[in-house]
Scaffold this motif. Structure first.
Motif, PDB file in Angstrom:
ATOM      1  N   VAL A   1     -15.214 -25.898 -18.085  1.00 58.21           N
ATOM      2  CA  VAL A   1     -15.054 -26.601 -19.150  1.00 58.21           C
ATOM      3  C   VAL A   1     -16.508 -27.433 -19.333  1.00 58.21           C
ATOM      4  N   GLU A   2     -15.913 -28.482 -20.499  1.00 51.09           N
ATOM      5  CA  GLU A   2     -17.405 -29.358 -20.276  1.00 51.09           C
ATOM      6  C   GLU A   2     -17.604 -30.434 -19.557  1.00 51.09           C
ATOM      7  N   ASP A   3     -16.481 -30.719 -18.675  1.00 51.09           N
ATOM      8  CA  ASP A   3     -17.407 -31.573 -18.245  1.00 51.09           C
ATOM      9  C   ASP A   3     -17.344 -31.438 -16.748  1.00 51.09           C
ATOM     10  N   GLY A   4     -17.902 -30.257 -16.666  1.00 58.63           N
ATOM     11  CA  GLY A   4     -17.702 -29.134 -15.372  1.00 58.63           C
ATOM     12  C   GLY A   4     -17.266 -29.041 -14.443  1.00 58.63           C
ATOM     13  N   GLN A   5     -15.777 -28.856 -14.121  1.00 62.30           N
ATOM     14  CA  GLN A   5     -14.054 -28.739 -13.888  1.00 62.30           C
ATOM     15  C   GLN A   5     -14.554 -26.991 -13.834  1.00 62.30           C
ATOM     16  N   TRP A   6     -14.050 -26.128 -13.330  1.00 61.46           N
ATOM     17  CA  TRP A   6     -13.194 -24.983 -13.477  1.00 61.46           C
ATOM     18  C   TRP A   6     -12.515 -24.617 -13.259  1.00 61.46           C
ATOM     19  N   TYR A   7     -11.283 -23.628 -14.300  1.00 59.35           N
ATOM     20  CA  TYR A   7     -10.212 -23.335 -14.399  1.00 59.35           C
ATOM     21  C   TYR A   7     -10.087 -21.883 -14.506  1.00 59.35           C
ATOM     22  N   LEU A   8      -8.993 -21.000 -13.602  1.00 61.27           N
ATOM     23  CA  LEU A   8      -8.483 -20.149 -13.311  1.00 61.27           C
ATOM     24  C   LEU A   8      -7.843 -18.853 -14.067  1.00 61.27           C
ATOM     25  N   HIS A   9      -8.558 -17.615 -14.570  1.00 60.10           N
ATOM     26  CA  HIS A   9      -7.850 -17.222 -15.286  1.00 60.10           C
ATOM     27  C   HIS A   9      -7.473 -15.638 -14.892  1.00 60.10           C
ATOM     28  N   ASN A  10      -6.553 -15.464 -14.529  1.00 56.84           N
ATOM     29  CA  ASN A  10      -6.451 -14.326 -14.263  1.00 56.84           C
ATOM     30  C   ASN A  10      -6.270 -12.593 -14.798  1.00 56.84           C
ATOM     31  N   PHE A  11      -6.335 -13.427 -16.474  1.00 59.84           N
ATOM     32  CA  PHE A  11      -6.477 -11.968 -17.861  1.00 59.84           C
ATOM     33  C   PHE A  11      -7.601 -12.521 -18.280  1.00 59.84           C
ATOM     34  N   ALA A  12      -8.350 -12.601 -19.644  1.00 60.68           N
ATOM     35  CA  ALA A  12      -8.780 -12.770 -20.359  1.00 60.68           C
ATOM     36  C   ALA A  12      -9.325 -14.718 -20.517  1.00 60.68           C
ATOM     37  N   THR A  13     -10.835 -15.172 -20.965  1.00 61.42           N
ATOM     38  CA  THR A  13     -10.944 -16.533 -21.121  1.00 61.42           C
ATOM     39  C   THR A  13      -9.617 -18.040 -21.220  1.00 61.42           C
ATOM     40  N   GLU A  14      -9.635 -16.597 -22.452  1.00 56.08           N
ATOM     41  CA  GLU A  14      -8.412 -17.537 -23.435  1.00 56.08           C
ATOM     42  C   GLU A  14      -7.107 -17.892 -22.578  1.00 56.08           C
ATOM     43  N   GLN A  15      -6.635 -16.707 -22.107  1.00 52.48           N
ATOM     44  CA  GLN A  15      -5.458 -17.276 -20.872  1.00 52.48           C
ATOM     45  C   GLN A  15      -5.314 -17.969 -19.584  1.00 52.48           C
ATOM     46  N   PRO A  16      -5.752 -19.090 -19.980  1.00 48.78           N
ATOM     47  CA  PRO A  16      -5.923 -20.124 -18.179  1.00 48.78           C
ATOM     48  C   PRO A  16      -4.643 -20.027 -17.577  1.00 48.78           C
ATOM     49  N   ASP A  17      -4.365 -19.669 -16.307  1.00 50.73           N
ATOM     50  CA  ASP A  17      -3.051 -20.009 -15.571  1.00 50.73           C
ATOM     51  C   ASP A  17      -2.633 -21.069 -15.468  1.00 50.73           C
ATOM     52  N   LEU A  18      -1.264 -20.195 -15.778  1.00 48.46           N
ATOM     53  CA  LEU A  18      -0.169 -21.662 -15.281  1.00 48.46           C
ATOM     54  C   LEU A  18       0.223 -22.176 -14.079  1.00 48.46           C
ATOM     55  N   ASN A  19       0.031 -23.741 -13.322  1.00 46.37           N
ATOM     56  CA  ASN A  19       1.010 -23.952 -12.059  1.00 46.37           C
ATOM     57  C   ASN A  19       1.799 -24.147 -12.011  1.00 46.37           C
ATOM     58  N   TRP A  20       2.510 -23.252 -11.227  1.00 43.43           N
ATOM     59  CA  TRP A  20       4.193 -22.910 -11.189  1.00 43.43           C
ATOM     60  C   TRP A  20       4.609 -23.686  -9.808  1.00 43.43           C
ATOM     61  N   HIS A  21       3.316 -24.785  -9.608  1.00 43.01           N
ATOM     62  CA  HIS A  21       3.905 -25.661  -8.039  1.00 43.01           C
ATOM     63  C   HIS A  21       4.690 -27.191  -8.917  1.00 43.01           C
ATOM     64  N   HIS A  22       4.038 -26.705 -10.225  1.00 42.02           N
ATOM     65  CA  HIS A  22       4.386 -28.161 -10.864  1.00 42.02           C
ATOM     66  C   HIS A  22       5.464 -28.155 -12.025  1.00 42.02           C
ATOM     67  N   ARG A  23       6.472 -29.172 -11.917  1.00 42.02           N
ATOM     68  CA  ARG A  23       7.416 -28.789 -12.396  1.00 42.02           C
ATOM     69  C   ARG A  23       8.163 -29.094 -13.718  1.00 42.02           C
ATOM     70  N   ASP A  24       7.400 -29.453 -14.585  1.00 44.26           N
ATOM     71  CA  ASP A  24       6.757 -29.235 -16.216  1.00 44.26           C
ATOM     72  C   ASP A  24       7.089 -27.895 -16.135  1.00 44.26           C
ATOM     73  N   VAL A  25       6.450 -27.193 -15.499  1.00 44.62           N
ATOM     74  CA  VAL A  25       6.182 -25.425 -16.143  1.00 44.62           C
ATOM     75  C   VAL A  25       7.468 -25.061 -15.718  1.00 44.62           C
ATOM     76  N   HIS A  26       8.438 -24.856 -14.885  1.00 46.95           N
ATOM     77  CA  HIS A  26       9.649 -24.800 -14.568  1.00 46.95           C
ATOM     78  C   HIS A  26      10.742 -25.256 -16.095  1.00 46.95           C
ATOM     79  N   GLU A  27      11.072 -26.421 -16.204  1.00 43.64           N
ATOM     80  CA  GLU A  27      11.071 -26.818 -17.205  1.00 43.64           C
ATOM     81  C   GLU A  27      11.431 -26.377 -18.518  1.00 43.64           C
ATOM     82  N   ASP A  28      10.105 -26.052 -18.750  1.00 47.35           N
ATOM     83  CA  ASP A  28       9.444 -25.916 -19.808  1.00 47.35           C
ATOM     84  C   ASP A  28      10.012 -24.001 -20.096  1.00 47.35           C
TER      85      ASP A  28
END
Length: 568
Positions: A171-198
């Motif tokens: 991304v623009e600030d230099g970090q990288w994100y994981l996408h096991n599929f298309a670039t436009e499909q960033p993987d969620l972090n299922w260790h985060h409670r927000d993801v569970h609740e949503d």
């Protein structure tokens, strides 16, 4: 010679009280390619509503809708920007409610796709994460990492995306994100409670609207152990997939599904779920346990030849696994991700392979795989075998999933120009893998017209001229058509279906399979090249292709109803 009555399976706990899904016929709708009501080239929700009579006449018990949510279509709708809405190009929530009511009025259940491994990069959460920057709470909902090398210019690992290329995007600030599929499909972090609740909120949202169940996309990939140092691609390949793999089929994913099960069971009747889980067969039962998702697809037949030994082994193994979990088996021959089975069975090897591609420049319309030519597709043989395999599956205990268009005998559409392709696999592999567009071409409803009745404004993927022969109106009045074979098969299945037992019967031939259900209903499939003589017990009530009296032709399945059942 096949041994006599050597195996009997019973996967039901109480057949009389079995939930609807245990032996349902479910019809998969890929909404953008089913029916277009407004002429914009995309199938839509009102288009589905306009065809509910067709689905009712076909005789299906349920429909499964592939994603219809807001999406930029980087991956056919599986890049979801909003899990609790309808893509405005496909309709509105009111349109969805009207479709649901129309299907329910005809006794058809509705299953919707849930995509929990990743979101779209247009999802509000991901846009917030980009804006918030390094170390923000918003980025913790996804999987961001610093890169390697000078200035972090290299990705954190050498992992590859399923669609080709790196599994990391900078991304623009230099970090990288994981996408096991298309670039436009960033993987969620299922260790985060927000993801569970949503996602719990999403499941309740659709259940409250009356949805009957959920199909869970890549159910085996949600949880991940990304403890540093991260392994290389070669190291990953050596790690056994036994529940502790860093990325795939981890035991802790079932903690998520236990939460979901609580939601499902809070409704009356309980909502159902089926896992898309490409895992080792010895672990599939973990997903189909009643305390987890309750059911899981059997994909073994998607990569099998039209072969008696393979079919018998796969059926026996999966029935045993279903008995182990207390669930029922889920059979499938085609879906939106694989080459249609009418085409697979017309090729020298039926196994699904994204490398298969058609070459109209070669004599005989040869098919290519891995750069080498193979003999031409035999369309007639492929369809004959496809119909035989379908009738075989429809006779089995368990649920059967049909993919839109297979009831018309559609083949894969192979000759789509590169300029009109949509599958990210094609582009991320520079065309080395042809992708899945060929099974997603919009359906033909009429033998004439600009898009064969799909919609007034054309179709979002090009339809070939030969679609005219397979259009619904061309097949509806033809008693020998594939459509009428499916209609009669589903009608008879409702009459004959009983319990969840299967008993293999002797045939005297290794290329012929025969089994019986508890009420005496028998299914016989001839995988060989010579006719198979039948005895005179029972009445042949259905055949997948023309066959002589007293025998089963090659590449053919027949259903035999015992006399005591009376007319069916």
């Amino acid at each position: 010679m096949t041994p006599s009555l050597d195996l009997a399976f019973d996967t039901s706990r109480d057949a009389d009280l079995a939930p609807w899904w245990r032996q349902a016929v479910v019809y998969q709708i890929y909404p953008r390619s089913f029916a277009d009501s407004n002429g914009d080239g995309l199938g839509d929700i009102p288009g589905i509503t306009s065809r509910v009579d067709y689905l009712s006449e076909l005789g299906v018990d349920a429909v499964w809708l592939s994603p219809f949510y807001p999406s930029e279509l980087a991956d056919g709708g599986y890049d979801v920007a909003d899990y609790r809405n309808v893509d405005p190009r496909l309709g509105t929530l009111d349109d969805f409610d009207a479709m649901l009511a129309a299907l329910h009025a005809r006794g058809i259940k509705v299953v919707v796709d849930i995509v929990p491994n990743h979101t779209s990069d247009r999802h509000a959460w991901f846009q917030e994460a980009l804006a918030a920057g390094r170390g923000s709470a918003a980025r913790e909902r996804y999987i961001f990492r610093e890169g390697k090398g000078t200035g972090g210019a290299e990705p954190p690992t050498d992992w590859l995306s399923v669609f080709g290329g790196s599994a990391w995007e900078r991304v623009e600030d230099g970090q990288w994100y994981l996408h096991n599929f298309a670039t436009e499909q960033p993987d969620l972090n299922w260790h985060h409670r927000d993801v569970h609740e949503d996602f719990l909120t999403t499941l309740r949202f659709w259940s409250d609207r009356g949805v009957d169940g959920f199909r869970i996309d890549v159910a085996h990939m949600l949880t991940k152990d990304l403890t540093e140092p991260l392994p290389s691609r070669d190291q990953l390949a050596l790690i056994p997939q036994d529940g502790n793999h860093p990325l795939i089929d981890r035991d802790d994913v079932h903690d998520i599904y236990a939460e979901w099960r609580t939601v499902f069971d809070s409704y009356d009747p309980p909502r159902t779920a089926v896992a898309e889980a490409w895992v080792h067969p010895s672990r599939i039962h973990l997903y189909s346990r009643p305390e987890s998702l309750g059911q899981a697809f059997s994909f073994d037949l998607l990569v099998a030849d039209f072969d008696a030994d393979q079919f018998r082994r796969i059926i026996s193994d999966n029935l045993a696994l279903a008995a182990q979990s207390g669930s029922s088996s889920t059979w499938v021959l085609s879906n939106h991700d694989v080459v249609r089975h009418a085409t697979r069975y017309g090729l020298p090897h039926a196994a699904s392979d994204d490398g298969w591609r058609h070459d109209d420049e070669r004599p005989g319309n040869a098919w290519l795989v891995s750069g080498g030519a193979v003999p031409a597709l035999d369309r007639e043989k492929g369809l004959r075998r496809a119909n035989a395999a379908t009738l075989f599956l429809l006779g089995l205990p368990g649920s059967t999933y049909l993919y839109q268009g297979e009831e018309l005998g559609l083949h894969e559409v192979s000759d789509i120009p590169a300029s009109e392709r949509q599958d990210p696999t094609f582009f991320r592999t520079a065309g080395a893998e042809i992708g899945r567009d060929g099974c997603r071409v919009p359906l033909p409803w009429r033998a004439d017209g600009r898009s064969f009745g799909f919609g007034d404004g054309g179709a979002h993927l090009p339809q070939p001229a030969w679609f005219a022969r397979h259009a619904v109106d061309a097949e509806a009045d033809d008693p020998t058509s594939t459509l009428n074979l499916y209609r009669e098969a589903l009608r008879l299945r409702h009459e004959l279906q009983t319990g969840e037992q299967l008993e293999w019967l002797p045939t005297g031939r290794s290329d012929v399979l025969r089994f019986a259900r508890p009420n005496g209903w028998q299914v016989v499939t001839n995988f060989g090249v010579e006719p198979y003589a039948l005895d005179d017990r029972g009445q042949v009530v259905l055949a997948s292709s023309e066959t002589s009296a007293g025998s089963v032709a090659p590449d053919t399945t027949v259903w035999i109803a015992p006399a005591h059942l009376g007319p069916v």
